[in-house]
Design an enzyme around this catalytic site. Structure first.
Site, PDB file in Angstrom:
ATOM      1  N   LEU A  25       0.857  -1.177   0.000  1.00 63.86           N
ATOM      2  CA  LEU A  25       0.000   0.000   0.000  1.00 63.86           C
ATOM      3  C   LEU A  25       0.893   1.226   0.000  1.00 63.86           C
ATOM      4  O   LEU A  25       1.920   1.261   0.690  1.00 63.86           O
ATOM      5  CB  LEU A  25      -0.926   0.011   1.225  1.00 63.86           C
ATOM      6  CG  LEU A  25      -2.060  -1.019   1.249  1.00 63.86           C
ATOM      7  CD1 LEU A  25      -2.844  -0.920   2.550  1.00 63.86           C
ATOM      8  CD2 LEU A  25      -2.990  -0.839   0.057  1.00 63.86           C
ATOM      9  N   ASP A  26       0.500   2.241  -0.769  1.00 64.19           N
ATOM     10  CA  ASP A  26       1.306   3.458  -0.864  1.00 64.19           C
ATOM     11  C   ASP A  26       1.408   4.162   0.480  1.00 64.19           C
ATOM     12  O   ASP A  26       0.645   3.904   1.415  1.00 64.19           O
ATOM     13  CB  ASP A  26       0.697   4.410  -1.897  1.00 64.19           C
ATOM     14  CG  ASP A  26       0.672   3.810  -3.290  1.00 64.19           C
ATOM     15  OD1 ASP A  26       1.515   2.931  -3.564  1.00 64.19           O
ATOM     16  OD2 ASP A  26      -0.196   4.215  -4.086  1.00 64.19           O
ATOM     17  N   PHE A  27       2.361   5.084   0.553  1.00 63.63           N
ATOM     18  CA  PHE A  27       2.593   5.859   1.770  1.00 63.63           C
ATOM     19  C   PHE A  27       1.339   6.605   2.199  1.00 63.63           C
ATOM     20  O   PHE A  27       1.029   6.707   3.397  1.00 63.63           O
ATOM     21  CB  PHE A  27       3.748   6.840   1.524  1.00 63.63           C
ATOM     22  CG  PHE A  27       4.129   7.661   2.714  1.00 63.63           C
ATOM     23  CD1 PHE A  27       4.834   7.109   3.758  1.00 63.63           C
ATOM     24  CD2 PHE A  27       3.779   9.009   2.783  1.00 63.63           C
ATOM     25  CE1 PHE A  27       5.195   7.873   4.858  1.00 63.63           C
ATOM     26  CE2 PHE A  27       4.129   9.778   3.874  1.00 63.63           C
ATOM     27  CZ  PHE A  27       4.844   9.203   4.919  1.00 63.63           C
TER      28      PHE A  27
END
Length: 348
Positions: free
Chosen positions: A107-109
């Site tokens: 999952l992205d930041f």
């Protein structure tokens, strides 16, 4: 643990997929007990595998599979380390005795939501492989909403730099003001795919949350930064979905133990502890609150006493002794009063 092929052992321990490890074996980058391994080589407990310079000892028993649900908050990266010093999801996961934690996808930041974590590398690889077509569902908030034409493009085909993409499903999920929520479902996990798709139709994503993976929904009571074990029956359905056998070595738990097993793990703090400034003299111990812990209890009758930081209570507070009585007086004489105090009015 009986002897098994090298690629299966290394994939289960989480060092890569079977196909990737087979490529390393074919290239001569894997050794077994000091000799170059072949594709048909097998290993058992105690054997030493040299994987591209990394020594790995085959364990006596196979790992007991575990699968966690982690509620990833925004501001964490899905990586073991970060050169910029940002917090990682692995710093918030509970400790593990067998193997190591492997995240199922990333999952992205700036993306939050459900993240599956396991110590079974083969399970993680199969759940991420495109051939199994695992569904992922996200709640996405779009600034200004999407028009009918934009929805049509997103559900048919959008051309990206790495090829065409589309949502299998896109439904409205409410919203007020300028922000509109949508639930989108797709069966692949390319880097920042949802944000790039909506950006390709001139939309703006203001928030993104993964709410489901492989049909497993994010528990509503699981707070961000916490994790919990996947219930055994749901774990069995998950591993059967990708063609693996369910775990048979679980400990039999009673009702109370099962409830404790599903209790969320509290995330460990990853931020460094703040430095406490203390004023010390030459004879003081240079520790926070050291002077306060050494301080004597306040004198009896003091009104502005400091709180007792050490956690102890003075004897005057807990004493059960009777209050002191006035000294006896002679018969017929009046008790001695306060000479500076005026008598009450109306009395002689």
């Amino acid at each position: 643990m009986s002897k098994e092929r090298l690629q299966k052992i290394l994939a289960t321990l989480g060092y890569g997929s079977r196909r990737t490890i087979e490529g390393w074996i074919s290239a001569g980058e894997v050794k077994l007990n000091g000799e170059t391994a072949q594709l048909g080589s097998v290993a058992g407990p105690g054997d030493v595998i040299d994987l591209r310079g990394q020594k790995i000892t085959v364990p006596e028993e196979g790992l007991v599979r575990r699968v966690l649900i982690y509620h990833k908050p925004e501001g964490e990266i899905t990586s073991t380390s970060d050169p910029e010093g940002r917090p990682t999801v692995f710093g918030s996961l509970p400790p593990i005795r067998q193997g190591r934690w492997i995240t199922v996808g990333r999952l992205d930041f700036n993306t939050s939501g459900l993240l599956l974590v396991t110590n079974d590398g083969e399970l993680a690889n199969r759940l991420m492989h495109p051939s199994h077509q695992i569904e992922r569902t996200y709640a996405v908030r779009v600034l200004g909403g999407l028009s009918e034409e934009q929805i049509r493009q997103l559900t048919t085909e959008v051309m990206l730099e790495d090829g065409p993409a589309h949502f299998d499903q896109l439904v409205e999920a409410g919203g007020t003001g300028a922000n509109k929520w949508y639930h989108v479902t797709l069966r692949e996990g390319r880097n920042r795919e949802i944000r790039r798709m909506i950006d390709a139709v001139e939309g703006t994503v203001s928030r993104l949350i993964r709410i489901s993976y492989a049909g497993i929904a994010l528990p509503p009571r699981l707070k961000p930064g916490r994790a919990q074990d996947l219930p055994p029956d749901i774990e069995d359905q998950l591993v059967r979905l990708v063609g693996l056998r369910p775990e048979t070595r679980r400990k039999v738990l009673d009702v109370d133990a099962q409830r404790r097993a599903l209790k969320p793990y509290r995330a460990r703090s990853q931020a460094p502890a703040p430095k406490v400034r203390t004023e010390t003299t030459a004879g003081d111990v240079k520790k926070p609150f050291a002077a306060a812990l050494k301080a004597k209890p306040p004198a009896r009758g003091a009104t502005n006493a400091e709180p007792n930081i050490g956690g102890t209570t003075s004897r005057s507070t807990l004493s059960r002794r009777k209050p002191a009585t006035k000294s006896p007086t002679k018969s017929g004489s009046k008790p001695i009063g306060n000479p500076g105090r005026k008598p009450p009015r109306g009395r002689s």
